[in-house]
Design a protein around this motif. Structure first.
Motif, short mmCIF file in Angstrom:
data_model
loop_
_atom_site.label_atom_id
_atom_site.label_comp_id
_atom_site.label_asym_id
_atom_site.label_seq_id
_atom_site.Cartn_x
_atom_site.Cartn_y
_atom_site.Cartn_z
N ARG A 1 -29.78 21.01 -3.52
CA ARG A 1 -30.72 21.96 -4.09
C ARG A 1 -32.16 21.62 -3.66
O ARG A 1 -32.99 22.50 -3.49
CB ARG A 1 -30.62 21.93 -5.63
CG ARG A 1 -31.23 23.17 -6.27
CD ARG A 1 -31.22 23.13 -7.78
NE ARG A 1 -29.88 23.12 -8.35
CZ ARG A 1 -29.44 22.22 -9.24
NH1 ARG A 1 -30.24 21.24 -9.65
NH2 ARG A 1 -28.23 22.28 -9.73
N ASN A 2 -32.44 20.34 -3.46
CA ASN A 2 -33.78 19.93 -3.06
C ASN A 2 -34.04 20.07 -1.56
O ASN A 2 -35.13 19.75 -1.08
CB ASN A 2 -34.04 18.48 -3.48
CG ASN A 2 -34.25 18.40 -4.97
OD1 ASN A 2 -34.78 19.33 -5.58
ND2 ASN A 2 -33.79 17.32 -5.59
N GLN A 3 -33.02 20.52 -0.82
CA GLN A 3 -33.22 20.73 0.62
C GLN A 3 -33.46 22.21 0.88
O GLN A 3 -33.18 23.06 0.01
CB GLN A 3 -31.97 20.30 1.39
CG GLN A 3 -31.71 18.81 1.32
CD GLN A 3 -30.68 18.37 2.34
OE1 GLN A 3 -29.64 19.01 2.49
NE2 GLN A 3 -30.97 17.30 3.05
N ASN A 4 -33.93 22.54 2.09
CA ASN A 4 -34.06 23.96 2.44
C ASN A 4 -32.68 24.60 2.45
O ASN A 4 -31.69 23.96 2.77
CB ASN A 4 -34.69 24.10 3.83
CG ASN A 4 -36.15 23.69 3.82
OD1 ASN A 4 -36.81 23.78 2.78
ND2 ASN A 4 -36.64 23.23 4.95
N ARG A 5 -32.64 25.89 2.11
CA ARG A 5 -31.36 26.62 2.11
C ARG A 5 -30.85 26.78 3.55
O ARG A 5 -31.64 26.79 4.49
CB ARG A 5 -31.54 28.03 1.53
CG ARG A 5 -32.16 28.08 0.17
CD ARG A 5 -31.14 28.48 -0.89
NE ARG A 5 -31.66 28.18 -2.22
CZ ARG A 5 -31.60 26.98 -2.78
NH1 ARG A 5 -31.04 25.98 -2.17
NH2 ARG A 5 -32.10 26.77 -3.98
N SER A 6 -29.54 26.95 3.69
CA SER A 6 -28.98 27.33 5.00
C SER A 6 -27.64 28.01 4.74
O SER A 6 -27.07 27.90 3.65
CB SER A 6 -28.76 26.11 5.90
OG SER A 6 -27.52 25.52 5.61
N LEU A 7 -27.15 28.70 5.75
CA LEU A 7 -25.87 29.39 5.61
C LEU A 7 -24.71 28.42 5.43
O LEU A 7 -23.63 28.80 4.99
CB LEU A 7 -25.60 30.25 6.85
CG LEU A 7 -26.53 31.46 7.07
CD1 LEU A 7 -26.21 32.12 8.41
CD2 LEU A 7 -26.35 32.47 5.93
#
Ligand code: GRG
Length: 291
Positions: A22-28
């Motif tokens: 959750r603390n990382q950038n989103r990705s597919l």
């Protein structure tokens, strides 16, 4: 008792992983990654890490990153293991394998991303372990996962299909394919606990023996276990011509081998007295388990 311990530990590691992602950038890829790692599997390697930590009075916050990293590598290996080019399994942990659910390309990428996530988790700034120890942990995790460890063991496993192999060759393959990650589980706790080179070597070897015991039971479960309890099809080793100890020496001798190996592991733990009781219980479970 052991079931409760496994569930509690699995929840702790899942919670950590969910928050880390959750603390990382989103990705597919987050969706197939989570599918392959969260809410599934016994997370027994994490339990082994916590059990070993108890021997050395280590706080769980010093170990949780190691647990999460190990589970990333483990789930990565299972996602790739299920691919058509490997063991071609369409079911894992009671649900469709990651490549069945998301497609082969996404499964390969999600698996590879779990591999790199393991190293992000160890090197994360919020993990308060000094850089020298982190370096030693990373070095061990990399060598236990790559060509001298899990990946190398998997290559041997595939090359050994439908071939008559000697007992020592099978033990070597299984110690790499499965044992090396258990080796890392104990070794890394030794690093955190400031143990000497000799003590860490002892922990590595003990871990590898635990891994071999785990794999032996896995081979039994494939032959005599229940698909419902294990969450994947059974009786596949024979069809694929897998080289296993069970196939080579037969049920009776393999049971004896397992019991002797368990006794050897428990003897090695004697010097740690009551503090090793948690690990002892987990080892008993590893030989007797039905899932
Ligand atoms: C380099 C990490 C890496 C992987 C690529 C595909 C591959 C090479 C290796 C596969 C190794 C493999 C599948 C070993 C078998 C280990 C084993 C007994 C798995 C089952 O573990 P459990 O029972 O699984 O702990 P759960 O579902 O409970 O997590």
């Amino acid at each position: 008792m052991i079931k409760k311990k496994l569930i509690n530990n699995a929840l702790k590691v899942d919670k950590f992983l969910i928050s880390f992602l959750r603390n990382q950038n989103r990705s597919l890829l987050v969706k197939p990654m989570k599918y392959g790692i969260i809410s599934g599997g016994k997370k027994i390697r994490s339990t082994i890490i916590f059990d070993t930590g108890k021997i050395f009075n280590l706080a769980e916050k010093k170990l949780i990153n190691i647990c999460a990293a190990v589970e990333c590598i483990h789930s990565y290996s299972l996602i790739h293991d299920d691919l058509p080019c490997m063991d071609n399994d369409s079911m894992r942990r009671g649900k469709p394998s990651t490549h069945i659910k998301f497609g082969e390309a996404s499964a390969v990428l999600a698996g590879s991303s779990l591999l790199t996530l393991a190293f992000e988790i160890i090197t994360n700034n919020k993990y308060l372990v000094n850089a020298k120890k982190k370096n030693e942990i990373i070095n061990s995790l990399a060598s236990c996962s790559g060509h001298t460890g899990i990946a190398g063991g998997q290559e041997l496993d595939l090359q050994f299909e439908n071939k008559k192999k000697k007992i020592n060759q099978i033990i070597d393959m299984q110690k790499k394919k499965t044992g090396k990650l258990f080796n890392f589980c104990l070794y890394s706790v030794g690093v955190i606990a400031n143990k000497t080179y000799k003590e860490k070597k002892f922990l590595s070897n003990l871990g590898e023996d635990i891994g071999l015991l785990f794999q032996l039971t896995d081979d039994f479960l494939d032959k005599t276990g229940s698909k419902k309890l294990i969450g994947k099809p059974v009786k596949k080793d024979n069809k694929k011509g897998k080289s296993t100890l069970l196939k080579l020496i037969g049920e009776e001798k393999a049971k004896k081998y397992g019991n002797n190996l368990k006794k050897k592991i428990l003897r090695k733990l004697e010097k740690h007295g009551k503090k090793a009781n948690g690990l002892r219980n987990t080892i008993e479970f590893i030989l007797e388990r039905k899932f």
